[in-house]
Design a protein around this motif. Structure first.
Motif, PDB file in Angstrom:
ATOM      1  N   ALA B   4       0.840  -1.185   0.000  1.00 16.14           N
ATOM      2  CA  ALA B   4       0.000   0.000   0.000  1.00 16.14           C
ATOM      3  C   ALA B   4       0.881   1.243   0.000  1.00 16.14           C
ATOM      4  O   ALA B   4       1.920   1.266   0.659  1.00 16.14           O
ATOM      5  CB  ALA B   4      -0.891   0.005   1.248  1.00 16.14           C
ATOM      6  N   PRO B  10      -3.494  12.657   5.015  1.00 20.51           N
ATOM      7  CA  PRO B  10      -4.734  11.907   4.840  1.00 20.51           C
ATOM      8  C   PRO B  10      -5.577  12.506   3.732  1.00 20.51           C
ATOM      9  O   PRO B  10      -5.262  13.569   3.215  1.00 20.51           O
ATOM     10  CB  PRO B  10      -5.432  12.067   6.190  1.00 20.51           C
ATOM     11  CG  PRO B  10      -4.953  13.391   6.687  1.00 20.51           C
ATOM     12  CD  PRO B  10      -3.554  13.556   6.169  1.00 20.51           C
ATOM     13  N   HIS B  15     -16.303  11.411   2.263  1.00 17.32           N
ATOM     14  CA  HIS B  15     -17.345  11.208   1.260  1.00 17.32           C
ATOM     15  C   HIS B  15     -18.613  11.931   1.646  1.00 17.32           C
ATOM     16  O   HIS B  15     -19.019  11.948   2.789  1.00 17.32           O
ATOM     17  CB  HIS B  15     -17.676   9.719   1.147  1.00 17.32           C
ATOM     18  CG  HIS B  15     -16.636   8.951   0.430  1.00 17.32           C
ATOM     19  ND1 HIS B  15     -16.230   9.268  -0.828  1.00 17.32           N
ATOM     20  CD2 HIS B  15     -15.914   7.889   0.816  1.00 17.32           C
ATOM     21  CE1 HIS B  15     -15.304   8.420  -1.208  1.00 17.32           C
ATOM     22  NE2 HIS B  15     -15.072   7.577  -0.220  1.00 17.32           N
ATOM     23  N   ARG B  23     -16.601   3.196   3.088  1.00 15.72           N
ATOM     24  CA  ARG B  23     -15.569   2.684   2.187  1.00 15.72           C
ATOM     25  C   ARG B  23     -14.253   3.403   2.450  1.00 15.72           C
ATOM     26  O   ARG B  23     -14.242   4.538   2.900  1.00 15.72           O
ATOM     27  CB  ARG B  23     -15.963   2.929   0.720  1.00 15.72           C
ATOM     28  CG  ARG B  23     -17.275   2.330   0.316  1.00 15.72           C
ATOM     29  CD  ARG B  23     -17.099   0.881  -0.081  1.00 15.72           C
ATOM     30  NE  ARG B  23     -18.323   0.339  -0.653  1.00 15.72           N
ATOM     31  CZ  ARG B  23     -18.577   0.355  -1.960  1.00 15.72           C
ATOM     32  NH1 ARG B  23     -17.711   0.873  -2.795  1.00 15.72           N
ATOM     33  NH2 ARG B  23     -19.690  -0.162  -2.406  1.00 15.72           N
ATOM     34  N   ASP B  24     -13.174   2.717   2.129  1.00 15.63           N
ATOM     35  CA  ASP B  24     -11.875   3.375   2.221  1.00 15.63           C
ATOM     36  C   ASP B  24     -11.793   4.515   1.224  1.00 15.63           C
ATOM     37  O   ASP B  24     -12.305   4.408   0.121  1.00 15.63           O
ATOM     38  CB  ASP B  24     -10.758   2.370   1.889  1.00 15.63           C
ATOM     39  CG  ASP B  24     -10.455   1.500   3.093  1.00 15.63           C
ATOM     40  OD1 ASP B  24     -10.887   1.875   4.199  1.00 15.63           O
ATOM     41  OD2 ASP B  24      -9.818   0.453   2.924  1.00 15.63           O
ATOM     42  N   ASP B  25     -11.177   5.586   1.614  1.00 17.09           N
ATOM     43  CA  ASP B  25     -10.912   6.651   0.648  1.00 17.09           C
ATOM     44  C   ASP B  25      -9.561   7.236   0.975  1.00 17.09           C
ATOM     45  O   ASP B  25      -9.441   8.191   1.732  1.00 17.09           O
ATOM     46  CB  ASP B  25     -12.004   7.723   0.712  1.00 17.09           C
ATOM     47  CG  ASP B  25     -11.748   8.837  -0.299  1.00 17.09           C
ATOM     48  OD1 ASP B  25     -10.916   8.629  -1.208  1.00 17.09           O
ATOM     49  OD2 ASP B  25     -12.373   9.897  -0.177  1.00 17.09           O
ATOM     50  N   VAL B  26      -8.554   6.621   0.428  1.00 17.24           N
ATOM     51  CA  VAL B  26      -7.208   7.103   0.649  1.00 17.24           C
ATOM     52  C   VAL B  26      -6.676   7.593  -0.670  1.00 17.24           C
ATOM     53  O   VAL B  26      -6.645   6.856  -1.645  1.00 17.24           O
ATOM     54  CB  VAL B  26      -6.293   5.967   1.165  1.00 17.24           C
ATOM     55  CG1 VAL B  26      -4.901   6.513   1.446  1.00 17.24           C
ATOM     56  CG2 VAL B  26      -6.897   5.340   2.392  1.00 17.24           C
ATOM     57  N   ARG B  27      -6.376   8.886  -0.731  1.00 15.81           N
ATOM     58  CA  ARG B  27      -5.866   9.392  -2.006  1.00 15.81           C
ATOM     59  C   ARG B  27      -4.699  10.312  -1.747  1.00 15.81           C
ATOM     60  O   ARG B  27      -4.627  10.986  -0.717  1.00 15.81           O
ATOM     61  CB  ARG B  27      -6.954  10.134  -2.770  1.00 15.81           C
ATOM     62  CG  ARG B  27      -7.927  10.887  -1.906  1.00 15.81           C
ATOM     63  CD  ARG B  27      -8.954  11.580  -2.751  1.00 15.81           C
ATOM     64  NE  ARG B  27     -10.313  11.180  -2.412  1.00 15.81           N
ATOM     65  CZ  ARG B  27     -11.398  11.816  -2.843  1.00 15.81           C
ATOM     66  NH1 ARG B  27     -11.281  12.843  -3.635  1.00 15.81           N
ATOM     67  NH2 ARG B  27     -12.588  11.417  -2.501  1.00 15.81           N
TER      68      ARG B  27
END
Ligand SMILES: Nc1ncnc2c1ncn2[C@@H]1O[C@H](COP(=O)(O)OP(=O)(O)O)[C@@H](O)[C@H]1O
Ligand SMILES: [Mg+2]
Lengths: 273, 287
Positions: B4, B10, B15, B23-27
């Motif tokens: 990963a 972060p 959302h 849900r995951d939201d890693v950007r």
């Protein structure tokens, strides 16, 4: 059609069937076309005929005057010096390299632009569906990808049922994959609407794939003309395709890349007249 | 690569869509150079801060009430003047002058810009005189206007009109002249009529400039209004303030200023709101 400086644009007589001679049946006729910017001549006597429904590709190195010729046919060169006689049909559509959509109008508004018929909107919706953009009528142009914008431009030009479609490097700004899809789309549209087409391009493969006839412009004149048989165009005749390709590259003064050469070494042929 | 990615920062925003909640939201968050999304009512921040400073200054005694009245005194004064009807009356007459001047000035500016932008003859005839008018301060014309029209409403509305039409003309004309020639060519190839060309290409293309001019015009209208009302009037907010000056009523003067300020802010906000709705097609930093 407007009469413009140094040239004459006439409307072709309506195409009537058998009685018409080969010459008067032409959708486009250009005779002795001269255009110059300042002292330098760009077009030095171009003669060109395009038959109704014929697809002609215009090849030539950058700056040789392809756009100048196309703009003369479109009647867009009011202020350019020159002479010659141009005959074009009543309904002419132009597709530019940039999609040239009005940013302040929706996709649908861009397609209906200039239509006066009462069913303009219904026809525009059908044209958008034809280019695969049904459902995007209310989008703004900036919400579309480059390829989608160019498809709107195609819909805009075809909704007018042109007798002549002028296209100036319409796919030049698109990526290779999108370009191939657009080739298929353009072929389908042309097959369905049957306009005469003059496609300006600098891409030899694009010209072979799409055109019935290829014209190479050099030193402001038509230097080379090649007809493309259906087998060569579809690469069913691979050898013929390759030979035509080399022939055209030579006419353009480009030595074919060695990687593309299976057996015979490149023989730069003299630019034919 | 299966590992990963290691992120130093972060995700910026959670959302909004309930379907994606949990849900995951890693950007990776690139550095954002634009000012970010619009926030509602954010425009109130600056004016509120100003109000806060004023209140704090008065409450701590840093601001002498003889120099600048306290906010609560001004509010109380407003209450009194509202109760006896003087504030509404003067406000109505002032607003009427400003709106009439704004209306005529905008109309004249836009029409002149179209005439000058669409024909060479129009430009030759109109642009020069407007540039000359632009060089003369609007207030310098007031003595002449008083001589011609007296001191009635005509003269006041005319003064405002003259101040308003110049920015509308200038910005609209510049935007019109800036319309890309490629669109003009397009209009020709699709066979647009002259009227169609103006409606579908010229007007929408000039609209951003028109709105910019309108915003200058709105501010200019209030400025001109203040001047005409203080120089020569027997009604209006400016007259009310001028009267207060002779009696040394700082609270009414400050109230007048506050009213002008609120009117200016509201009218600019209104124009900007209409502008945003009308120019939905634009993608700009303003958002
Ligand atoms: N508006 C213009 N003013 C001056 N020179 C021009 C203009 N348009 C084209 N030219 C010149 O004419 C020549 C041909 O241009 P063009 O027809 O655009 O070439 P291309 O074959 O690449 O489309 C070029 O040398 C170009 O510099
Ligand atoms: Mg070109």
């Amino acid at each position: 059609m407007a009469t413009h400086v140094g040239g004459l644009t006439r409307t072709a007589p309506p195409i009537s069937g058998s009685a018409a001679s080969a010459d008067s049946r032409a959708a486009v006729s250009v005779r002795g076309l001269i255009r110059s910017f300042g002292p330098k001549g760009v077009l030095n006597g171009v003669d060109l005929d395009i038959a109704p429904g014929e697809f002609v590709a215009l090849l030539g190195p950058s700056g040789c005057g392809k756009s100048t010729l196309l703009r003369a046919l479109a009647g867009l060169d009011h202020d350019v010096r020159g002479s010659g006689v141009i005959t074009v049909p009543d309904r002419v559509s132009v597709v530019f390299q940039d999609s040239r959509l009005l940013p302040w109008d929706t996709v649908l508004g861009n397609v209906t632009l200039g239509l006066r018929e009462h069913d303009a909107e219904a026809r525009s919706r059908r044209a958008l569906a034809e280019v695969g953009l049904a459902g995007r009528e209310k989008s703004w142009p900036h919400e579309l990808s480059g390829g989608e914008q160019q498809r709107v431009a195609l819909a805009r030009s075809l909704v007018r049922e042109p007798q002549l479609l002028l296209a100036d490097e319409p796919f030049g700004a698109l990526d290779a994959l999108t370009r191939i899809r657009m080739h298929g789309l353009l072929q389908d549209l042309v097959a369905a609407h049957r306009p005469a087409v003059l496609l300006v391009t600098h891409d030899v493969d694009e010209a072979i794939a799409l055109a019935h006839r290829i014209v190479v412009l050099d030193s402001g004149r038509v230097a080379t003309v090649r007809t493309v048989s259906p087998d060569v165009g579809s690469t069913a005749d691979a050898a013929g395709h390759e030979a035509l390709r080399r022939d055209l590259l030579a006419a353009l003064g480009v030595v074919p890349a060695s990687g593309a050469q299976p057996t015979t070494p490149a023989e730069p042929a003299a630019v034919g007249h | 690569m299966s590992a990963a990615p290691v992120l130093e920062r972060p995700a910026v925003e959670p959302h909004q869509d309930p379907a994606l909640a949990g849900r995951d939201d890693v950007r990776p968050t690139g550095k954002r150079l634009g000012p970010g999304r619009r926030r509602r009512l954010a425009w109130l921040l600056g004016p509120s801060a100003l109000l806060l400073l004023w209140t704090a200054g008065s409450a701590t005694g840093l601001l002498d009430p003889r120099i600048l009245s306290e906010p609560w005194t001004v509010v109380a004064t407003a209450g009194e003047l509202l109760a006896d009807g003087r504030l509404q009356e003067n406000l109505a007459i002032s607003a009427q002058r400003a709106l009439l001047g704004l209306f005529f000035g905008t109309l004249v500016g836009a029409v002149l810009a179209l005439l000058a932008g669409l024909s060479r003859v129009g430009e030759a005839l109109i642009d020069g005189p407007v540039q000359i008018k632009r060089a003369i301060p609007g207030l310098a014309l007031i003595p002449l206007l008083i001589l011609w029209f007296g001191i009635d409403e005509t003269m006041k509305v005319l003064t405002i009109t003259l101040g308003v039409f110049v920015p509308v003309y200038l910005q609209t004309h510049a935007a019109l002249r800036g319309i890309d020639l490629r669109y003009v060519e397009l209009a020709q190839t699709v066979g647009l009529s002259r009227a169609g060309f103006i409606r579908r290409v010229v007007l929408p293309g000039a609209l951003p400039g028109f709105f910019l001019g309108l915003r200058f015009a709105v501010t200019g209208a209030w400025v001109s209004l203040v001047v005409v009302e203080q120089i020569n009037a027997t009604s209006g907010i400016g007259y009310m303030m001028e009267l207060a000056r002779t009696y040394g009523q700082t609270n009414i003067i400050v109230l007048g200023l506050a009213v002008y300020g609120i009117l200016g802010l509201l009218s600019d906000g209104t124009v900007r709101f209409i502008e945003r709705k009308a120019l939905l097609w634009q993608r700009t930093l303003a958002g």
